[in-house]
Scaffold this active site. Structure first.
Site, PDB file in Angstrom:
ATOM      1  N   GLU A 163       0.811  -1.225   0.000  1.00 21.09           N
ATOM      2  CA  GLU A 163       0.000   0.000   0.000  1.00 21.09           C
ATOM      3  C   GLU A 163       0.847   1.280   0.000  1.00 21.09           C
ATOM      4  O   GLU A 163       0.858   2.027   0.990  1.00 21.09           O
ATOM      5  CB  GLU A 163      -0.961  -0.006   1.192  1.00 21.09           C
ATOM      6  CG  GLU A 163      -1.989  -1.102   1.086  1.00 21.09           C
ATOM      7  CD  GLU A 163      -2.904  -1.201   2.307  1.00 21.09           C
ATOM      8  OE1 GLU A 163      -2.635  -0.534   3.317  1.00 21.09           O
ATOM      9  OE2 GLU A 163      -3.886  -1.941   2.243  1.00 21.09           O
ATOM     10  N   GLU A 354      -5.025  -8.814   0.856  1.00 20.99           N
ATOM     11  CA  GLU A 354      -5.650  -8.478   2.143  1.00 20.99           C
ATOM     12  C   GLU A 354      -7.146  -8.296   1.932  1.00 20.99           C
ATOM     13  O   GLU A 354      -7.564  -7.727   0.916  1.00 20.99           O
ATOM     14  CB  GLU A 354      -5.135  -7.146   2.726  1.00 20.99           C
ATOM     15  CG  GLU A 354      -3.743  -7.170   3.261  1.00 20.99           C
ATOM     16  CD  GLU A 354      -3.348  -5.833   3.899  1.00 20.99           C
ATOM     17  OE1 GLU A 354      -4.228  -5.042   4.293  1.00 20.99           O
ATOM     18  OE2 GLU A 354      -2.131  -5.595   3.976  1.00 20.99           O
TER      19      GLU A 354
HETATM   20  O1  IFM Z   1      -3.693  -3.257   9.168  1.00 22.16           O
HETATM   21  C1  IFM Z   1      -3.706  -2.708   7.891  1.00 22.16           C
HETATM   22  C2  IFM Z   1      -2.560  -3.256   7.062  1.00 22.16           C
HETATM   23  O2  IFM Z   1      -1.337  -3.029   7.648  1.00 22.16           O
HETATM   24  C3  IFM Z   1      -2.560  -2.587   5.706  1.00 22.16           C
HETATM   25  N1  IFM Z   1      -3.858  -2.686   5.067  1.00 22.16           N
HETATM   26  C4  IFM Z   1      -5.005  -2.309   5.834  1.00 22.16           C
HETATM   27  C5  IFM Z   1      -4.999  -3.023   7.180  1.00 22.16           C
HETATM   28  C6  IFM Z   1      -6.226  -2.595   7.997  1.00 22.16           C
HETATM   29  O3  IFM Z   1      -6.222  -1.229   8.216  1.00 22.16           O
END
Ligand code: IFM
Length: 449
Positions: A163, A354
């Site tokens: 990200e 994710e």
């Molecule tokens: O916890 C975070 C992760 O580190 C990066 N993506 C979003 C998740 C939730 O906020």
């Protein structure tokens, strides 16, 4: 109907969020170690000093992965754990930790998916200018080489960065993540350029130094907007919102994905950022655009829009609309649109790196952790993912965020994303109802959704 054969089911974490051991065995400080010590920066002054103590409990945690039935485990390497100064002399005990972790996973038949950078940037490099420094792409490439040479005989799946929208946007523009800077847009273009170059050079280094054949990507925010209807005007408006730049922003799909995948700057880039005098040259773009084997995407929530006479209107969700404990709207349909919009624009096989939700989870009197919302959320999202796959989009796997409760950045430990509950006072782990349920989904390859 089941998901396609070979679909990869797993879970994800990140180093700073779970490892702890912040000063153990020669680890250097990261920008997050520093930010956590700044009064008011993190909820109730929480830190990742101990977190889930995974640095010491990785073997127990690997057993839990087996109990969940995970076939893949996405984790990140802490750059300052292996290079305390960010460059130069490597820290052997830090490298040995990742050796042990990878070996432990492989012994259990769990495929390691390694992220090189999930935000815990070496503080020493930040003091030298961090992502603003012209050498920052090479620092990242050198670090990549170290890890590829060390672990690339056993790791076959790589993500360069997690990200970039967040560590650049939240970390360097709004200032609520580490390193806590509030740079102007001119400086943003510089760090954006350097982070893209770092990605490209990192891909080159993995290809050059990893011994196992490598599948390489990065894991950007899966930005998408849901169209208010299937009318083509709404569908186009929703797509263009993330593909055409109209104003300075860090939250934009094409800004982060067009250069590394298409080798171009997004439409509108010159009009929006040109005045700051920082250019991303054709030479830069040739380095930034490296062949990728898949596209990692992190997805949580979407906004909705409709086309109007004069442009686009963002639609608010109605009062009382379902939301997670982060305050993020629950938008399973957005998962479908996210996959579709990325598939149609970039054409790379997709891996969901994710997806998950923060809930209000605790251990009940019966000793279990009942989290029906997480089961419902995940089922709804996975059905939408399946819908995209049924329409022919190539989705290779799904890694749930997160394996276990952890340090949620500026929110500290106040938000729980895990399939496994962590009692931070005792470090006791308890598989939540959702974790037991996820195991059945993996066993049925999604046929029971
Ligand atoms: O916890 C975070 C992760 O580190 C990066 N993506 C979003 C998740 C939730 O906020």
């Amino acid at each position: 109907m089941a998901f396609k054969d070979g679909f990869v089911w797993g879970v994800a974490t990140a180093s700073y969020q779970i490892e702890g051991g912040w000063q153990d065995d020669g680890k250097g400080p990261s920008v997050w170690d520093a930010l956590c010590r700044r009064p008011g920066a993190v909820f109730q002054g929480h830190t990742g000093d101990v977190a889930c103590d995974h640095y010491h409990r990785y073997a127990e945690d690997a057993d839990l992965l087996t109990r969940l039935g995970a076939k893949a485990y996405r984790f990140s390497v802490s750059w300052p754990r292996v290079l305390p100064q960010g460059v130069g002399k490597a820290n052997e005990p830090g490298l040995a930790f990742y050796d042990r972790l990878v070996d432990t996973l492989l012994e259990r038949g769990i495929e390691p998916y390694l992220t090189l950078f999930h935000w815990d940037y070496p503080l020493a490099l930040y003091h030298r200018g961090g992502w603003l420094h012209q050498d920052s792409p090479d620092w990242f490439a050198d670090y990549t080489r170290l890890i590829a040479e060390r672990l690339g005989d056993r790791v076959g799946f790589w993500m360069t960065q997690n990200e970039p929208q967040c560590y650049l946007g939240l970390g360097h523009v709004t200032g609520n993540h580490a390193p806590g800077l509030k740079l102007g847009w001119g400086e943003f273009v510089t760090i954006h350029r350097n982070s893209l170059l770092a990605h490209g050079k990192s891909v080159q280094a993995i290809r050059a130094y990893a011994k196992r054949p490598s599948q390489i990507s990065f894991a950007p925010v899966g930005s998408s907007t849901i169209p208010a209807s299937l009318d083509s005007k709404d569908v186009d408006a929703a797509r263009d919102r993330d593909d055409v730049l109209t104003h300075p922003t860090c939250w934009h799909r094409a800004l982060f994905l067009d250069p590394p995948i298409l080798g171009t700057l997004p439409k509108g880039f010159d009009e929006v950022f040109g005045k700051y005098g920082v250019t991303i040259s054709d030479d830069d773009l040739r380095t930034i655009k490296q062949p990728l084997d898949f596209l990692g995407l992190n997805y949580y929530s979407s906004q909705r829009v409709r086309a109007t006479e004069n442009g686009v209107e963002r639609l608010e969700y109605p009062e009382g609309y379902p939301q997670t404990n982060m305050g993020w709207p629950v938008t399973p349909e957005g998962f479908y649109w996210m996959v579709k919009q990325h598939w149609e624009r970039y054409g790379l096989p997709i891996l969901i790196t994710e997806n998950g939700m923060a809930g209000t989870d605790w251990v009940s009197d019966d000793g279990a952790v009942h989290d029906p919302q997480r089961i419902d959320f995940t089922r709804k999202y996975l059905r939408e993912l399946k819908r995209a796959m049924d329409e022919g989009m190539d989705v290779r796997g799904y890694l749930h965020w997160s394996f276990m409760d952890n340090f949620e950045w500026a929110e500290g430990y106040s938000k729980r994303f895990g399939l496994v509950h962590v009692d931070y006072q005792t470090q006791k782990r308890t598989i939540k109802d959702s974790g037991h349920w996820y195991r059945t989904v993996i066993e049925a390859n999604g046929a029971n959704l």
